[in-house]
Design an enzyme around this catalytic site. Structure first.
Site, mmCIF file in Angstrom:
data_model
loop_
_atom_site.group_PDB
_atom_site.id
_atom_site.type_symbol
_atom_site.label_atom_id
_atom_site.label_comp_id
_atom_site.label_asym_id
_atom_site.label_seq_id
_atom_site.Cartn_x
_atom_site.Cartn_y
_atom_site.Cartn_z
ATOM 1 N N TRP A 100 -16.294 -34.541 20.545
ATOM 2 C CA TRP A 100 -16.775 -33.415 19.738
ATOM 3 C C TRP A 100 -18.249 -33.595 19.383
ATOM 4 C CZ3 TRP A 100 -13.428 -30.323 21.230
ATOM 5 C CH2 TRP A 100 -12.067 -30.636 21.263
ATOM 6 N N ASP A 167 -19.330 -32.509 10.685
ATOM 7 C CA ASP A 167 -18.114 -31.881 11.200
ATOM 8 C C ASP A 167 -16.934 -32.662 10.626
ATOM 9 O OD1 ASP A 167 -15.899 -31.037 12.602
ATOM 10 O OD2 ASP A 167 -16.719 -31.423 14.597
ATOM 11 N N LYS A 191 -5.974 -28.547 10.852
ATOM 12 C CA LYS A 191 -5.439 -29.871 10.539
ATOM 13 C C LYS A 191 -4.969 -29.874 9.072
ATOM 14 C CE LYS A 191 -8.285 -31.128 14.228
ATOM 15 N NZ LYS A 191 -7.433 -31.053 15.405
#
Lengths: 356, 356
Positions: A100, A167, A191
Site C-alpha cells: 500500500w 494511512d 476493517k
C-alpha cells in the site's frame, strides 16, 4: 458457528449486524429503508452528526481537525493526498513498508517529487525501517501505520517538523493515537470502522488550498469539509453501519479498552506461533502487527491440510494475501478473545494429530 | 403505509429490501454477513458476475462495451470523463440542461477546452435545446439524459460523429436505450440501480488511453476494466443490492416492460397536473421527464398546506430540490402505478377540500 479472521472487509459484531439488518427494512420506525431515504433528510443528518461525534470522541479528535466521510476507499487517497498537499515543484517524503505504501508512492510521483526515506522491500517488508530523520523542507511525510499483507505495525507517532500524513486503514480505532500530531489521516472503512464503500478522513484545519493546483471539485478535501460530507450523495448505508459500529465500540468502553483486548489477543496468538514447532511468524518481533498476524508452516506441505482442518472447524479468512501466501489471521476489534483462543486450540490440535 | 416519491436515494421494492436485510445477517447461508466477507471470495465474485450479466442483459449491452461498478457517485465522473477522454489541447462539446450538466462542464474545463453547444439556463432549464449540430472535430459530446431537479428528460439518442458520453444517473434502466451508440455511460446507483455508494459505468472498448495524460490509477477507467471492478475493494453491499434489484427488474419482464409502466405512471400524474386548477407543471410538455415530475401550485400560499396534507396521508419525498422549490415527485421503477394513483387522488381530494 463461524470464526471470521478475514483481512477486510472484516468481521463486525453480531449486535451491529442485527441493527444494520433491521434498518434495511425499517429505519428508525419511519416505515422506510435506510437504503431509500434522502441523504438530506433530518433522519440521515442525525446519523451523520452522531457518526462524526462518535469518531471525534473515540479518537479524541481536537477542534483543530475536521472529520469527513468519503466514498472511494483508501486507494483514492493515494492520489488525493498529493493532489491536495503536494505542489508541482514540491517534494513529499514517503516511508515504504509494503504494497500500500508503494502504491501511494507511485501516485504521489504523478503530482510532484517523491523522496522515499527508507524501505524494507529487500527484506520482504518484514519490518519497519527506523533511525532516519525526516527533512524539514518537504511538503509532508507519509507513512502506513499497519501493513495488512506483511503483518507489521508501528505504534509510535513519528517525530517530524512537517505535516504528518498517515494511512491508518487497518489499525484506526484499534489503539489510542495522538490525532493532534497529524495533518491528515485516512482510513478505508472495511476493517475497524464499518462496511466497504467509505473512507474516514481527519484533516487539520489550515493545511489545504496551498498547492496552487486546480483540483477537481470532488477530489478536493476542502470541498467535502465545507459541505460536511454532503457535497454529493454519500455512502448512506456505510455511514449508518459505521455509526452502529462506533456505538458498539463506545459501549465496550472505547479505544483504550479495546486496545488492551487487542494486545491480549495478539499476544496469545504470537505466543502460540513462537511455541508451536509447526508454525513461524513472518514479521520481525518488534514490528509485529496486532491487527494482522502473518505466519507460515515450517513444513510447507502441511499448509493445505491445516487450511482444510481449520476450515472444517468453522475458521474462515486465514489465507495469506494472494501476493505472499502462507497465513494471515486478522484480529480486528470485532474478533473476540474467545475466537483467538479457539484458533490457538485448533493449531494445537492439528499439531497433536500430526504428532509434532 | 408510506408512499415514497424521493428523488434519490430512491425507493426500492419490498422484496429487494427483504433479501437485502437477510444478507446483512446471513449471506447465502454462509453464516456470515455480506458486510464482512472478502470481496475476493468466490461468493462475492459470483455476485459481481451476476450483477454484470444482469446489467448486460437488461440494457442489451453489446460485447463491444465493458461494464464496471465503481465507488464515488456520478460527481466523480464529471472529472473522470475529461481526465480519461479529453486531451489537454482537445475540445469537448457539452449540452447544458441543468445543475448536473453545469457541474460536469466546470470540471471538464480543468482538463481541456469546453464548448457548450446549447443551454436552457435562461429558461430555468425548463426544456431541452434542440436543432443544433455537434461538430465532428471534438473529443466527445456529453449530455445528461434526465434532469432530476428541473423535471426534464430526453428520449432521443443524439446523432453525432464523435464519441457520445451520457450521464444517465436518473433514467438508466427506466427505458430501452441503444448502448451501441454510446462511448461512455455513467450512472449513480441511487435511483433505478441500487443504494447510494456506487456508480455503474459502461465503456466502449478502444476509447481509453488516448489523451497522453498520466492519470491517477484509481481514476483510470482502463484500470477498473482490466481488474473487472476489483482493482480495490469495491462497494460490496451496494453491488449486492444492485444484483437483487436487477433480478427484480428482470423478473418483472425487463426494461421494455417497466418502460411501458413508467410511461403510464408519468402520463397519469401529468394529466392531473394539467387538469387540476391548483397545479402547474414546470417543464415544457415535449421535454417532460418520466422519472421526476416537477410542479408548483398556482396559489403559492397553499404549498405548505398541501405538503402537510400529503405527508399526513403517508406521502414522502415530494419537496422540490432545495435550489428550485415547488414539488418534485420521482417515479422511479420501484414506485408502482398504485402509488401514483394514490398521489393523484390526494391532489384531487385537496382540491375538493379547498373548493377549487
Amino acid at each position: 458457528m463461524k470464526y471470521n479472521f478475514g483481512a477486510g472487509p472484516g468481521k463486525l459484531a453480531k449486535e451491529v449486524l442485527a441493527e444494520a439488518a433491521e434498518a434495511v427494512q425499517n429505519f428508525n420506525n419511519t416505515g422506510l429503508s435506510i437504503l431509500e431515504i434522502s441523504h438530506r433528510s433530518e433522519d440521515f443528518i442525525e446519523v451523520l452528526n452522531e457518526t462524526e461525534q462518535l469518531a471525534r470522541q473515540l479518537l479524541a479528535v481536537p477542534d483543530t481537525h475536521d472529520i469527513i466521510f468519503l466514498q472511494g476507499g483508501a486507494s483514492s487517497h493515494f492520489a488525493m493526498v498529493p493532489m491536495n498537499l503536494l505542489p508541482d515543484d514540491g517534494t513529499a517524503i514517503y516511508l515504504d513498508t509494503g504494497m500500500w505504501s508503494s502504491k501511494a508512492i507511485a501516485e504521489a510521483k504523478k503530482f510532484g517529487k517523491v523522496s522515499v526515506i527508507a524501505s524494507s522491500v529487500n527484506a520482504d517488508y518484514s519490518f519497519y525501517p527506523k533511525g532516519f530523520t525526516v527533512p524539514k523542507d518537504a511538503a509532508y511525510y507519509h507513512f502506513t501505520s499497519n501493513n495488512t499483507i506483511y503483518g507489521t505495525g508501528t505504534f509510535e507517532t513519528p517525530q517530524v517538523d512537517i505535516p504528518l500524513v498517515c494511512d491508518m486503514s487497518s489499525d484506526i480505532f484499534s489503539r489510542d493515537i495522538d490525532v493532534s500530531a497529524y495533518s491528515l489521516i485516512y482510513a478505508g472503512a472495511q476493517k475497524n470502522i464499518g462496511p466497504a464503500g467509505m473512507t474516514l478522513v481527519i484533516v487539520k484545519k489550515g493545511i489545504l488550498g496551498r498547492t496552487g493546483r486546480d483540483i477537481p471539485t470532488i477530489f478536493d478535501y476542502g470541498v467535502h469539509v465545507a459541505h460536511r460530507s454532503l457535497y454529493n450523495t454519500p455512502a448512506v448505508y456505510a455511514i449508518y453501519v459505521t455509526m452502529l459500529n462506533l456505538r458498539w465500540l463506545a459501549a465496550k468502553g472505547g479505544v483504550s479498552v479495546i486496545e488492551q483486548e487487542n494486545i491480549r489477543k495478539a499476544a496469545l496468538l504470537y505466543q502460540e506461533i513462537d511455541d508451536n514447532p509447526l508454525f513461524s511468524g513472518t514479521a520481525r518481533k518488534e514490528d509485529r502487527s496486532r491487527m494482522n498476524v502473518t505466519f507460515v508452516m515450517n513444513a510447507k506441505d502441511l499448509e493445505y491440510e491445516f487450511s482444510t482442518f481449520a476450515s472444517q472447524r468453522g475458521i474462515v479468512g486465514i489465507a495469506g494475501h494472494r501476493h505472499v501466501g502462507g497465513f494471515r489471521t486478522s484480529l480486528y476489534n470485532a474478533v473476540d478473545l474467545k475466537a483467538v483462543e479457539f484458533l490457538v486450540e485448533t493449531m494445537r490440535e492439528f499439531t497433536r494429530i500430526k504428532q509434532y
